[in-house]
Design an enzyme around this catalytic site. Structure first.
Site, PDB file in Angstrom:
ATOM      1  N   CYS A 122       3.096  57.261 -39.752  1.00  0.00           N
ATOM      2  CA  CYS A 122       3.574  58.580 -40.420  1.00  0.00           C
ATOM      3  C   CYS A 122       4.993  58.476 -40.351  1.00  0.00           C
ATOM      4  CB  CYS A 122       2.965  59.920 -39.781  1.00  0.00           C
ATOM      5  SG  CYS A 122       1.135  59.720 -39.739  1.00  0.00           S
ATOM      6  N   HIS A 138       8.181  67.349 -38.095  1.00  0.00           N
ATOM      7  CA  HIS A 138       7.098  66.778 -38.411  1.00  0.00           C
ATOM      8  C   HIS A 138       5.559  67.780 -38.323  1.00  0.00           C
ATOM      9  CE1 HIS A 138       4.773  63.304 -38.918  1.00  0.00           C
ATOM     10  NE2 HIS A 138       3.856  63.287 -37.704  1.00  0.00           N
ATOM     11  N   GLU A 173       7.551  67.962 -30.044  1.00  0.00           N
ATOM     12  CA  GLU A 173       8.636  68.137 -30.932  1.00  0.00           C
ATOM     13  C   GLU A 173       9.505  69.544 -30.742  1.00  0.00           C
ATOM     14  OE1 GLU A 173       9.748  67.752 -35.729  1.00  0.00           O
ATOM     15  OE2 GLU A 173       7.433  68.223 -35.206  1.00  0.00           O
ATOM     16  N   LYS A 228       4.091  71.161 -43.643  1.00  0.00           N
ATOM     17  CA  LYS A 228       2.580  70.481 -43.770  1.00  0.00           C
ATOM     18  C   LYS A 228       1.740  71.599 -43.857  1.00  0.00           C
ATOM     19  CE  LYS A 228       3.600  65.919 -41.803  1.00  0.00           C
ATOM     20  NZ  LYS A 228       5.094  66.216 -41.509  1.00  0.00           N
ATOM     21  N   HIS A 288      -0.981  66.788 -44.410  1.00  0.00           N
ATOM     22  CA  HIS A 288      -0.126  65.693 -43.787  1.00  0.00           C
ATOM     23  C   HIS A 288      -0.490  64.430 -44.937  1.00  0.00           C
ATOM     24  CE1 HIS A 288       1.773  63.035 -41.057  1.00  0.00           C
ATOM     25  NE2 HIS A 288       1.057  63.046 -40.397  1.00  0.00           N
ATOM     26  N   PHE A 292       1.698  57.246 -35.205  1.00  0.00           N
ATOM     27  CA  PHE A 292       1.164  56.583 -34.282  1.00  0.00           C
ATOM     28  C   PHE A 292       1.672  55.245 -33.751  1.00  0.00           C
ATOM     29  CE2 PHE A 292      -3.330  58.295 -35.629  1.00  0.00           C
ATOM     30  CZ  PHE A 292      -3.007  59.525 -34.873  1.00  0.00           C
TER      31      PHE A 292
END
Length: 414
Positions: free
Chosen positions: A164, A304, A315, A336, A341, A402
């Protein structure tokens, strides 16, 4: 001496609009792109919703052969880059083709092509029959290749794959090629077409996606105490990066300068971010140092913030580690909540949001968030429900993937 890099063109194909200005209007107005999945029957799955493209007709931008030969993720990339190239206003044919390159971002590649081919193979009569375009359509690098083929660009060309964080990684690599004098213009961004049964099933098995199936529009709720996962999305974002002096000499419209980038690895877990955000902290510090800025100079962060418990918490801890425990002029909004996403394409469309926030002096809202998780540092200025009118000179886009990949880009008004 390193050259300066500016953004002179943008294009967007998103769940909230099939061009950048429609997308931006819906983002500013707090619209949700989420609804029940229409591509397949999702009712057997844990989650039933997605942020799908609406009204996209590939035949309006691609001919029949291009559609036949390319997976959806490549079709999306071609459509978005056509927009960005047109928006840049530059006659690329007047340049050496070796001065223009393409570095793209994608995580999944041709998932739907792979699924369809395997279904055909399994239900067959035992004789292997494969489409001759099967492998080219599946390859994750094909979007960058097809963009260059479509337009004749012969400069640096490859695809960045960092889950991502892929789009931001692509932006970094593209900007570095211009800074080092290896290209004058780079086409960059990311695309993803992951709304398929196998992708969907995989994320459901991880319990990464929201199961708020009775209310899709409000399912993505970053930072909320009741958040339960992300809503998957699809689409593409494209940016034209250009060497500053070249852009200035031709009188180009400049959205902003790409002034800083940072990339690190968490070295922690296959799917979870570092609980204290150590990799994110370092990546943000790197990007700010490269930009010659400090966190106090940043007006807006597009985080994110996917709406997972661990990710949102780590985060915000990382951002708080840079700001300290005092309120600053920095505002944060998690878009998002509206787009879902977009995985490998997320950084590209969120960079476009940063650019338009700088252009228009608007910080878009975080929608759906009703009660901020008490574990999240409470002094952070999170913009909720309605857009905030504010001068934005410096904006940061955060992406994490990931495997522990962290990618940060910083834009500054020119």
């Amino acid at each position: 001496m390193l050259k300066r890099v500016v953004v002179t063109g943008i294009g967007a194909l998103t769940p909230l609009g099939n061009d950048a200005e429609t997308f931006w209007s819906n983002i500013v107005n707090g619209k949700s792109g989420a609804a029940n999945v229409t591509r397949f029957d999702a009712t057997p799955f844990r989650s039933h919703m997605a942020c799908e493209l609406k009204g996209f007709d590939a035949t309006t931008v691609l001919d029949r052969n291009d559609i036949k030969r390319n997976d959806l993720f490549t079709q999306y990339a071609l459509a978005a880059t056509d927009q960005a190239i047109a928006d840049s206003g530059f006659e690329f044919e007047k340049m050496s083709p070796f001065d223009v390159g393409v570095i793209w971002g994608c995580a999944h590649g041709g998932t739907i092509t792979f699924e369809e081919q395997m279904k055909e193979y399994i239900k067959g009569d035992g004789t292997p029959r494969f489409n001759p375009f099967f492998l080219p359509k599946v390859l994750v690098n094909m979007a960058s290749g097809m963009i260059s083929i479509r337009h004749g660009y012969m400069g640096p060309n490859y695809t960045a794959v960092s889950a991502c964080a892929s789009s931001n990684t692509a932006l970094m690599e593209a900007s570095n090629n211009i800074r080092l004098g290896k290209a004058t213009i780079m086409i960059t961004g990311g695309s993803e077409a992951p709304i398929t049964e196998s992708s969907y099933g995989g994320y459901c098995a991880l319990k990464a996606m929201s199961a708020r199936n009775d209310d899709p529009e409000h399912a993505s709720r970053p930072f909320d105490v009741h958040r339960d996962g992300f809503v998957i999305g699809e689409g593409a974002g494209a940016l034209v990066l250009e060497e500053y002096e070249h852009a200035k000499a031709r009188g180009a419209k400049i959205y902003a300068e790409l002034v800083g980038t940072g990339a690190t690895g968490d070295a922690y877990h296959m799917t979870a971010t570092h609980p204290e955000g150590l990799g994110a902290i370092r990546a943000m510090q790197m990007a700010l140092k490269e930009a010659g800025l400090s966190i106090t100079d940043v007006d807006y962060i597009n985080p994110h913030a996917t709406s997972t418990h661990v990710g949102d918490l780590s985060e915000t801890k990382a951002i708080a580690a840079l700001t300290g425990d005092q309120k600053t002029k920095l505002h944060i909004s998690a878009t998002k909540s509206m787009t879902g996403h977009l995985l490998g394409a997320a950084g590209a469309i969120e960079s476009i949001i940063c650019l338009l926030a700088i252009r228009d002096g608007v910080v878009p809202p975080t929608i759906n968030t009703e009660s901020i998780d008490p574990e999240i540092p409470q002094h952070l200025n999170i913009v909720l429900k309605e857009a905030l009118q504010k001068k934005v000179n410096v904006a940061m886009s955060n992406t994490f993937g990931f495997g522990g990949h962290n990618g940060i880009v910083v834009f500054k008004g020119v």
